[in-house]
Design an enzyme around this catalytic site. Structure first.
Site, short mmCIF file in Angstrom:
data_model
loop_
_atom_site.label_atom_id
_atom_site.label_comp_id
_atom_site.label_asym_id
_atom_site.label_seq_id
_atom_site.Cartn_x
_atom_site.Cartn_y
_atom_site.Cartn_z
N ASP A 1 0.82 -1.20 0.00
CA ASP A 1 0.00 0.00 0.00
C ASP A 1 0.87 1.26 0.00
O ASP A 1 1.79 1.38 0.81
CB ASP A 1 -0.89 -0.03 1.25
CG ASP A 1 -1.98 1.02 1.21
OD1 ASP A 1 -2.78 0.99 0.27
OD2 ASP A 1 -2.02 1.86 2.13
N GLU B 1 2.29 -0.07 -4.72
CA GLU B 1 1.28 0.91 -5.19
C GLU B 1 1.96 2.26 -5.36
O GLU B 1 2.32 2.93 -4.39
CB GLU B 1 0.13 1.04 -4.18
CG GLU B 1 -0.99 1.89 -4.77
CD GLU B 1 -1.90 2.56 -3.76
OE1 GLU B 1 -2.89 3.17 -4.19
OE2 GLU B 1 -1.62 2.51 -2.56
#
Ligand code: GLC
Length: 529
Positions: free
Chosen positions: A200, A263
């Protein structure tokens, strides 16, 4: 030899919305396990599941309060162990979501850290004294509401940093103990057999060590995303991120055949740095640029060429059309272009990531104001930033609640209004459906080396048509996409011999006459040369 994460296809599951197995209106791990046959038949190779850890759910699981547990909403650790085993039995790899930039404010680490300035975990988070005027230490903004990213803690009289919600305090990766604890989380799951992680906001993990102010964004105007008032020079993609990528990679390299996918919301020339100087960084820094490029043949061709040229030698590309933070591809390009988009995603060079439901051509759901769940929409309503529309439940059947959860239960987000028609069962029965098309396309990609690992080069095309070749050994494949709603014709290069249509988005294969390939509006074609 290519790895599974190079030739394979990744399928993203938003676990709250895939399959509810216990009738609480929220998807769960046993639900995913029940649907592995579907995923195997679809033909994907790996499943990435958004966070399933214990969490107060301020940001729907991206606020983790225990990295080595399972939220009861999703099941138990035994359910997870069963899922890992069952996925492997189905020849599917399992990728979890790692959230290293921030924890929940209810994580025991943060509770300790905020308890006193001299707590041993104080430095596990980013605490600063006020600026000389008593205000926040820098002008850094929270990604969601565009307000200060610093939250005052009255008890210990310092500010802590939160790049997202105040309930998501950022951790301090420069602290060796925090780092060791986080890296042990990776080992915990690798030891259980997990095949990789999607990381993330990985490019935010290292902030500027000197805490410099971000420069103002001269292009920002009223009505735009409020967080974009500054340019994030010092809060993301700082030079030190290279260390972070390498720390994670060293742990992954302790194991066989694992993958790290970051990400990273950056243009090609910036994102490719995350592969690492000697490819010792992330295996796959996500390439989201198709999402941000206008849906236009010339623009897409330029992007592909720019990205291909920017890739370091030996780095493996990847492509994404949608995820749980972006409006659905079918809503962005229109239902008529959705198959063309799928054909593009699955024929470009590199690992494709498919967002659940896109294989059905699912559209954004309609979310009434009282149904809003996403904190982003709640904080800055009406700007279209909310992510509920792309998170609606997977429609499996034409029953009430579409087989996602029992008919008498209210699902956590409403099913799409058209789920009576657009669902897995009805598309499975219809040979012309988007689902059956996607299955055929995946099958073709799997059995065609030129498509799953061949070289890429652009072919001449104009007027809204995109054409490119994929080549492996003696095998050459051409992909021709009409990215417009009008009939077009593509001129085959002169020296070509026999060609065969392997797949088309239309109901009948085009008839090539001379060297003219006629294309219906919104048609994509794959040719063997
Ligand atoms: C990532 C996630 C998003 C989340 C945010 C904060 O962008 O994809 O869903 O809200 O990070 O963790």
């Amino acid at each position: 030899m290519s790895s599974w994460w190079q030739t394979g296809i990744v399928y993203q599951i938003y676990p709250r919305s895939f399959q509810d197995s216990n009738g609480d209106g929220v998807g769960d791990l046993p639900g995913i396990t029940q649907r592995l046959d579907y995923l195997q038949n679809l033909g994907v190779d790996a499943v990435w599941i958004s966070p399933i850890y214990p969490s107060p759910m301020a940001d729907f699981g991206y606020d983790v309060s225990d990295y080595c547990g399972i939220h009861p909403l999703f099941g138990t650790m035994a359910d997870m162990d069963r899922l890992i085993q069952a996925a492997h039995d189905h020849n599917l790899r399992l990728i979890l979501d790692f959230v290293p930039n921030h924890t929940s404010n209810e994580h025991p680490w943060f509770l300790e850290s905020r308890s006193a300035r001299d707590n041993p975990k104080r430095d596990w988070y980013i605490w600063r004294d006020p600026a000389p005027d008593g205000g926040p230490p820098t002008n850094w903004l929270s990604r969601f509401d565009g307000q200060s990213a610093w939250e005052w803690d009255a008890q210990t009289e310092q500010y802590y940093l939160h790049s997202f919600l105040a309930e998501q305090p950022d951790v301090n990766w420069r602290n060796p103990d925090l780092r060791a604890a986080m890296l042990d989380v990776l080992r915990f799951w690798f030891d259980k057999g997990v095949d990789g992680f999607r990381i993330d906001v990985s490019y935010r993990a290292m902030k500027d060590a000197q805490f410099r102010d971000n420069p103002p964004n001269p292009n920002w105007r009223e009505g735009m995303d409020p967080a974009k008032r500054v340019i994030e020079t010092y809060t993301r993609n700082t030079p030190d991120i290279e260390h972070f990528n390498r720390w994670l990679r060293e742990v992954a390299d302790e194991y066989d055949d694992r993958v790290l996918i970051g990400e990273i919301n950056l243009p090609p020339h910036e994102l490719v740095k995350h592969y690492g100087r000697s490819l010792n960084g992330l295996h796959l820094p996500f390439n989201f640029n198709l999402i941000f490029t206008p849906w236009d043949a010339a623009a897409v061709r330029d992007l592909i060429e720019m990205y291909e040229a920017a890739l370091p030698h030996g780095a493996w590309p990847n492509w994404v059309l949608g995820n749980h933070d972006q409006h659905r591809i079918a809503s962005r390009v229109g239902t008529a272009q959705a198959r063309v988009a799928m054909l593009l995603l699955l024929t470009l060079r590199g690992t494709p990531t498919l967002y659940y439901g896109d294989e059905l051509g699912l559209l954004d759901g309609e979310i009434a104001p009282e149904q809003v769940q996403d904190p982003w929409e709640k904080m800055v309503p009406g700007l279209g930033l909310g992510r509920d529309p792309e998170r609606t439940p997977m429609p499996w059947t034409s029953a009430v609640n579409a087989g996602f959860c029992p008919p008498n239960i209210i699902p956590w987000l409403p099913l799409n209004a058209d789920s009576v028609i657009v669902n897995v069962a009805s598309q499975q029965d219809d040979p012309d459906s988007m689902l059956r098309f996607t299955q055929k396309l995946i099958q073709l990609r799997r059995e065609t080396a030129a498509l799953n690992q061949g070289r890429y080069h652009s072919l001449p095309a104009r007027d809204g048509v995109l054409a490119f070749a994929r080549q492996h050994g003696a095998q050459t494949i051409w992909v021709v996409l009409n990215m417009t709603g009008e009939a077009k014709s593509w001129t085959l290069p002169d020296d070509v011999g026999e060609t065969a249509v392997l797949l088309t988005t239309a109901s009948n294969p085009p008839i090539i006459t001379g060297n003219a390939l006629p294309l219906h509006p919104n048609e994509g074609v794959i040719l063997a040369v």
